[in-house]
Design a protein around this motif. Structure first.
Motif, PDB file in Angstrom:
ATOM      1  N   LYS A  83       0.956  -1.111  -0.116  1.00  0.00           N
ATOM      2  CA  LYS A  83      -0.136  -0.013  -0.005  1.00  0.00           C
ATOM      3  C   LYS A  83       0.818   1.217  -0.076  1.00  0.00           C
ATOM      4  O   LYS A  83       1.664   1.382   1.007  1.00  0.00           O
ATOM      5  N   TYR A  84       0.898   2.116  -1.057  1.00  0.00           N
ATOM      6  CA  TYR A  84       1.707   3.249  -0.982  1.00  0.00           C
ATOM      7  C   TYR A  84       0.915   4.586  -0.762  1.00  0.00           C
ATOM      8  O   TYR A  84      -0.333   4.606  -0.645  1.00  0.00           O
ATOM      9  N   THR A  85       1.586   5.568  -0.011  1.00  0.00           N
ATOM     10  CA  THR A  85       0.665   6.737   0.102  1.00  0.00           C
ATOM     11  C   THR A  85       0.804   7.514  -0.908  1.00  0.00           C
ATOM     12  O   THR A  85       1.340   7.217  -1.711  1.00  0.00           O
ATOM     13  N   ASP A  86      -0.066   8.533  -0.622  1.00  0.00           N
ATOM     14  CA  ASP A  86       0.047   9.441  -1.778  1.00  0.00           C
ATOM     15  C   ASP A  86       1.258  10.035  -2.572  1.00  0.00           C
ATOM     16  O   ASP A  86       1.670   9.935  -3.722  1.00  0.00           O
ATOM     17  N   GLN A  87       2.157  10.202  -1.599  1.00  0.00           N
ATOM     18  CA  GLN A  87       3.454  10.780  -1.830  1.00  0.00           C
ATOM     19  C   GLN A  87       4.242   9.782  -2.695  1.00  0.00           C
ATOM     20  O   GLN A  87       4.901  10.141  -3.639  1.00  0.00           O
ATOM     21  N   ILE A  96       6.320   7.386  -7.722  1.00  0.00           N
ATOM     22  CA  ILE A  96       6.305   6.283  -8.964  1.00  0.00           C
ATOM     23  C   ILE A  96       5.532   6.996 -10.245  1.00  0.00           C
ATOM     24  O   ILE A  96       6.355   6.745 -11.463  1.00  0.00           O
ATOM     25  N   ARG A  97       4.896   7.969 -10.370  1.00  0.00           N
ATOM     26  CA  ARG A  97       4.412   8.689 -11.554  1.00  0.00           C
ATOM     27  C   ARG A  97       5.442   9.368 -12.180  1.00  0.00           C
ATOM     28  O   ARG A  97       5.530   9.553 -13.326  1.00  0.00           O
ATOM     29  N   GLU A  98       6.115   9.977 -11.183  1.00  0.00           N
ATOM     30  CA  GLU A  98       7.232  10.782 -11.600  1.00  0.00           C
ATOM     31  C   GLU A  98       8.435   9.944 -12.215  1.00  0.00           C
ATOM     32  O   GLU A  98       9.018  10.325 -13.209  1.00  0.00           O
ATOM     33  N   PHE A  99       8.730   8.926 -11.763  1.00  0.00           N
ATOM     34  CA  PHE A  99       9.795   7.976 -12.344  1.00  0.00           C
ATOM     35  C   PHE A  99       9.411   7.281 -13.701  1.00  0.00           C
ATOM     36  O   PHE A  99      10.077   7.604 -14.621  1.00  0.00           O
ATOM     37  N   HIS A 100       8.040   7.201 -13.832  1.00  0.00           N
ATOM     38  CA  HIS A 100       7.380   6.748 -15.189  1.00  0.00           C
ATOM     39  C   HIS A 100       7.615   7.827 -16.361  1.00  0.00           C
ATOM     40  O   HIS A 100       8.230   7.673 -17.418  1.00  0.00           O
ATOM     41  N   LEU A 101       7.410   9.197 -15.743  1.00  0.00           N
ATOM     42  CA  LEU A 101       7.530  10.421 -16.800  1.00  0.00           C
ATOM     43  C   LEU A 101       8.983  10.486 -17.072  1.00  0.00           C
ATOM     44  O   LEU A 101       9.308  10.996 -18.182  1.00  0.00           O
ATOM     45  N   ARG A 102       9.775  10.526 -16.125  1.00  0.00           N
ATOM     46  CA  ARG A 102      11.271  10.637 -16.398  1.00  0.00           C
ATOM     47  C   ARG A 102      11.645   9.819 -17.488  1.00  0.00           C
ATOM     48  O   ARG A 102      12.590  10.141 -18.361  1.00  0.00           O
ATOM     49  N   LEU A 103      11.260   8.578 -17.310  1.00  0.00           N
ATOM     50  CA  LEU A 103      11.693   7.283 -17.982  1.00  0.00           C
ATOM     51  C   LEU A 103      11.329   7.430 -19.456  1.00  0.00           C
ATOM     52  O   LEU A 103      11.821   7.329 -20.529  1.00  0.00           O
ATOM     53  N   GLU A 104       9.899   7.968 -19.597  1.00  0.00           N
ATOM     54  CA  GLU A 104       9.311   8.290 -20.655  1.00  0.00           C
ATOM     55  C   GLU A 104      10.109   9.407 -21.729  1.00  0.00           C
ATOM     56  O   GLU A 104      10.140   9.341 -22.863  1.00  0.00           O
TER      57      GLU A 104
END
Length: 145
Positions: free
Chosen positions: A109-113, A118-126
Protein backbone atom coordinates in the motif's frame (compact mmCIF):
# COMPACT_ATOMS: atom_id res chain seq x y z
CA UNK A 1 1.97 -3.40 3.80
CA UNK A 2 3.95 -6.59 3.99
CA UNK A 3 5.13 -7.67 7.44
CA UNK A 4 8.03 -9.78 6.19
CA UNK A 5 11.66 -8.80 6.49
CA UNK A 6 12.85 -6.88 3.48
CA UNK A 7 12.77 -3.43 2.07
CA UNK A 8 10.03 -0.93 2.80
CA UNK A 9 8.29 0.75 -0.13
CA UNK A 10 10.26 3.97 0.42
CA UNK A 11 13.54 2.08 0.17
CA UNK A 12 12.41 0.41 -3.06
CA UNK A 13 11.42 3.78 -4.50
CA UNK A 14 14.77 5.24 -3.43
CA UNK A 15 16.52 2.44 -5.32
CA UNK A 16 14.41 2.99 -8.42
CA UNK A 17 15.04 6.71 -8.14
CA UNK A 18 18.81 6.16 -8.05
CA UNK A 19 18.63 4.04 -11.20
CA UNK A 20 16.38 6.50 -13.04
CA UNK A 21 18.63 9.42 -12.09
CA UNK A 22 21.78 7.61 -13.26
CA UNK A 23 20.15 6.61 -16.52
CA UNK A 24 18.79 10.12 -17.16
CA UNK A 25 22.18 11.69 -16.42
CA UNK A 26 23.92 9.32 -18.82
CA UNK A 27 21.25 9.77 -21.51
CA UNK A 28 21.78 13.54 -21.35
CA UNK A 29 25.46 13.04 -22.25
CA UNK A 30 24.90 10.71 -25.19
CA UNK A 31 24.58 12.43 -28.58
CA UNK A 32 21.19 11.90 -30.20
CA UNK A 33 22.78 10.44 -33.35
CA UNK A 34 24.21 7.50 -31.42
CA UNK A 35 20.70 6.32 -30.63
CA UNK A 36 19.85 5.95 -34.30
CA UNK A 37 22.95 4.05 -35.35
CA UNK A 38 24.28 0.93 -33.75
CA UNK A 39 27.05 2.74 -31.92
CA UNK A 40 27.00 3.21 -28.21
CA UNK A 41 28.88 5.40 -25.81
CA UNK A 42 29.70 3.60 -22.59
CA UNK A 43 29.26 5.23 -19.19
CA UNK A 44 32.35 5.66 -17.04
CA UNK A 45 33.51 2.76 -14.90
CA UNK A 46 32.54 4.69 -11.76
CA UNK A 47 29.02 5.26 -13.08
CA UNK A 48 28.64 1.60 -14.02
CA UNK A 49 29.92 0.53 -10.61
CA UNK A 50 27.45 2.83 -8.82
CA UNK A 51 24.55 1.51 -10.94
CA UNK A 52 25.67 -2.07 -10.33
CA UNK A 53 26.02 -1.50 -6.58
CA UNK A 54 22.50 -0.09 -6.43
CA UNK A 55 21.09 -3.11 -8.28
CA UNK A 56 22.95 -5.70 -6.21
CA UNK A 57 22.29 -3.93 -2.90
CA UNK A 58 18.59 -4.08 -3.78
CA UNK A 59 18.81 -7.74 -4.79
CA UNK A 60 20.40 -8.68 -1.49
CA UNK A 61 17.73 -6.93 0.58
CA UNK A 62 14.55 -7.13 -1.56
CA UNK A 63 12.54 -9.71 0.34
CA UNK A 64 9.85 -11.76 -1.41
CA UNK A 65 7.40 -8.92 -2.08
CA UNK A 66 9.79 -6.94 -4.26
CA UNK A 67 11.94 -9.83 -5.51
CA UNK A 68 10.15 -9.68 -8.89
CA UNK A 69 11.92 -6.38 -9.58
CA UNK A 70 15.36 -8.05 -9.57
CA UNK A 71 15.21 -9.26 -13.16
CA UNK A 72 14.09 -5.83 -14.43
CA UNK A 73 16.93 -4.09 -12.61
CA UNK A 74 19.51 -6.60 -13.84
CA UNK A 75 18.26 -6.31 -17.45
CA UNK A 76 18.57 -2.54 -17.17
CA UNK A 77 22.06 -2.87 -15.67
CA UNK A 78 23.25 -5.07 -18.54
CA UNK A 79 22.05 -2.57 -21.13
CA UNK A 80 23.47 0.35 -19.12
CA UNK A 81 26.90 -1.31 -18.90
CA UNK A 82 26.95 -1.65 -22.69
CA UNK A 83 25.92 1.99 -23.16
CA UNK A 84 22.55 1.08 -24.69
CA UNK A 85 20.44 3.81 -23.11
CA UNK A 86 17.20 2.96 -24.87
CA UNK A 87 17.54 -0.71 -23.96
CA UNK A 88 18.05 0.20 -20.30
CA UNK A 89 14.77 2.15 -20.07
CA UNK A 90 12.12 -0.53 -20.83
CA UNK A 91 13.10 -2.80 -17.92
CA UNK A 92 12.75 0.13 -15.53
CA UNK A 93 9.37 0.99 -17.06
CA UNK A 94 8.36 -2.64 -16.44
CA UNK A 95 9.55 -2.27 -12.84
CA UNK A 96 7.29 0.77 -12.45
CA UNK A 97 4.39 -1.22 -13.89
CA UNK A 98 5.15 -4.05 -11.47
CA UNK A 99 5.09 -1.61 -8.54
CA UNK A 100 1.65 -0.45 -9.68
CA UNK A 101 0.52 -4.07 -10.01
CA UNK A 102 1.68 -4.85 -6.46
CA UNK A 103 -0.49 -1.95 -5.28
CA UNK A 104 -3.50 -3.17 -7.28
CA UNK A 105 -3.07 -6.66 -5.83
CA UNK A 106 -2.91 -5.01 -2.39
CA UNK A 107 0.44 -6.62 -1.61
CA UNK A 108 1.85 -3.15 -0.96
CA UNK A 109 0.00 0.00 0.00
CA UNK A 110 1.56 3.25 -1.15
CA UNK A 111 0.94 6.65 0.32
CA UNK A 112 -0.09 9.50 -1.96
CA UNK A 113 3.47 10.80 -1.87
CA UNK A 114 4.85 7.41 -2.90
CA UNK A 115 2.32 7.16 -5.72
CA UNK A 116 3.45 10.57 -6.96
CA UNK A 117 7.07 9.41 -6.92
CA UNK A 118 6.13 6.36 -9.01
CA UNK A 119 4.35 8.61 -11.53
CA UNK A 120 7.38 10.91 -11.64
CA UNK A 121 9.71 7.97 -12.34
CA UNK A 122 7.47 6.84 -15.18
CA UNK A 123 7.44 10.32 -16.72
CA UNK A 124 11.22 10.70 -16.41
CA UNK A 125 11.79 7.34 -18.09
CA UNK A 126 9.37 8.18 -20.90
CA UNK A 127 11.27 11.43 -21.54
CA UNK A 128 14.47 9.47 -22.13
CA UNK A 129 12.91 7.44 -24.93
CA UNK A 130 12.66 9.00 -28.38
CA UNK A 131 9.27 10.23 -29.43
CA UNK A 132 7.30 7.24 -30.64
CA UNK A 133 5.64 9.11 -33.44
CA UNK A 134 8.75 10.86 -34.69
CA UNK A 135 10.63 8.98 -37.42
CA UNK A 136 14.30 8.28 -36.77
CA UNK A 137 15.27 9.44 -40.24
CA UNK A 138 13.86 12.64 -41.62
CA UNK A 139 13.21 11.77 -45.27
CA UNK A 140 11.24 13.95 -47.65
CA UNK A 141 7.80 12.66 -48.59
CA UNK A 142 7.70 10.38 -51.65
CA UNK A 143 5.76 13.02 -53.62
CA UNK A 144 8.72 15.39 -53.49
CA UNK A 145 11.00 13.22 -55.59
Amino acid sequence: MSREKGLAADQVLDTLGELVAALAAFAAKVPAQSFMVNQSMRPTEETIEAYENTVYRFRDRAGSTFRVLNRFFIDSLEAFEAGRVYDAVPPLLLAVEQLVELHKEEKVKYTDQQQNRIREFHLRLEKILPEKNKPEVDLPTPESY
